[in-house]
Design a protein around this motif. Structure first.
Motif, PDB file in Angstrom:
ATOM      1  N   UNK A 148      -0.529   6.009  -4.630  1.00 49.76           N
ATOM      2  CA  UNK A 148      -0.448   5.365  -5.875  1.00 49.76           C
ATOM      3  C   UNK A 148      -0.320   3.952  -5.944  1.00 49.76           C
ATOM      4  N   UNK A 149      -0.762   3.288  -6.849  1.00 51.54           N
ATOM      5  CA  UNK A 149      -0.685   1.731  -6.743  1.00 51.54           C
ATOM      6  C   UNK A 149      -1.052   1.525  -5.261  1.00 51.54           C
ATOM      7  N   UNK A 150      -2.204   2.061  -4.734  1.00 49.83           N
ATOM      8  CA  UNK A 150      -2.522   1.460  -3.381  1.00 49.83           C
ATOM      9  C   UNK A 150      -2.090   2.147  -2.070  1.00 49.83           C
ATOM     10  N   UNK A 151      -0.507   2.616  -2.500  1.00 49.93           N
ATOM     11  CA  UNK A 151       0.355   3.069  -1.427  1.00 49.93           C
ATOM     12  C   UNK A 151       0.338   4.440  -1.037  1.00 49.93           C
ATOM     13  N   UNK A 152       0.417   4.776  -0.010  1.00 55.02           N
ATOM     14  CA  UNK A 152       0.112   6.316   0.557  1.00 55.02           C
ATOM     15  C   UNK A 152       1.651   6.718   0.621  1.00 55.02           C
ATOM     16  N   UNK A 153       1.802   7.627  -0.207  1.00 59.56           N
ATOM     17  CA  UNK A 153       3.249   8.286  -0.446  1.00 59.56           C
ATOM     18  C   UNK A 153       3.358   9.465   0.204  1.00 59.56           C
ATOM     19  N   UNK A 154       2.461  10.357   0.554  1.00 56.98           N
ATOM     20  CA  UNK A 154       2.534  11.355   1.302  1.00 56.98           C
ATOM     21  C   UNK A 154       1.176  11.925   1.956  1.00 56.98           C
ATOM     22  N   UNK A 155       1.238  12.981   2.801  1.00 52.86           N
ATOM     23  CA  UNK A 155      -0.033  13.442   3.430  1.00 52.86           C
ATOM     24  C   UNK A 155       0.010  14.725   3.570  1.00 52.86           C
TER      25      UNK A 155
END
Lengths: 160, 160
Positions: A55-62
């Motif tokens: 989201x918005x270029x940020x990895x929040x989870x995997x």
């Protein structure tokens, strides 16, 4: 939130999520002392498809998805999910699980099984239940929690 | 009957036991089409201790013992047992399981878990129960049996 296959360029962002989770040693039955190369070898091994939630270029989870067994057990898949500390409580795990159910159905799996949900991870247990998973096994004292001591682990399952 | 660690010289005898069991595809969730090298790589992988049961110079059965999980799950071990067709019904599996319980206790494990006992393998289920194992999980339709179709698999456990 976009969920897509992990790419080489995601390595640093994935490490920032999985290493603290592994080091904490409270939710995954993995060696808390493993180094980053070993953690990647586990999380992105050849038998797995690994995804990231962005989201918005940020990895929040995997998360990863793999066949849980071979041969006569190859119609059941298994997943593992990790959310970055900053993104906990924002529905990232729920979104990743929903995505994984779609990926699994598209791949022709008939069921998804979590082999080892630590029973003290109540947020996860409740979320998986809300997403249609049932507890089909309870492994007595199977996990040595760093604070709680020996606690049960759960096997959770849902048909697809 | 002598039960000892498998050695390089046992390879042919082990293959004569594990290959027909894997090919049959009725008791282990392994690819029935795997070749001998792949079968050895599985049965004698580095994370396992592999044993053979020998009588009058003949290998009657083989089993492995390994850590079932890492980290907080490393106090529970897992085993797999196979008996040669000619030796079925002679107590080989019982002797191997009893041996494995001793090996596991000596290694400091607190419990033994079988992750995937095919429910139609009734002889095995009864034997493990007789040896103190309980059914702690039932995985619905987790195994596609070549004749019986989708059948449950059981998770079995005993403390040590």
């Amino acid at each position: 939130m976009l969920i897509r296959r992990a790419e080489a360029g995601d390595a640093q962002a994935i490490a920032a999520i999985i290493m603290p989770t592994i080091r904490a040693g409270t939710t995954y039955a993995l060696d808390p002392e493993m180094n980053e190369a070993e953690a990647f070898a586990y999380w992105m091994s050849e038998d797995k498809q690994t995804f990231v939630a962005v989201e918005n270029g940020a990895v929040l989870g995997t998360y990863y998805l793999r066949r849980n067994q071979d041969g006569g057990g190859a119609h059941v898949c298994n997943c593992g999910y990790m959310t970055g500390a900053a993104a906990v409580g924002k529905g990232v795990a729920r979104a990743m699980c929903a995505h994984s159910l779609d990926v699994a159905r598209a791949a022709g799996y008939r069921a998804m099984q979590f082999n080892f949900v630590v029973s003290t991870n109540e947020r996860a247990v409740r979320l998986w239940q809300a997403l249609g998973f049932s507890i089909v096994g309870q492994l007595p004292g199977a996990f040595r929690h760093p604070e709680a001591g020996f606690v049960d682990a759960l096997v959770m399952h849902r048909a697809l």
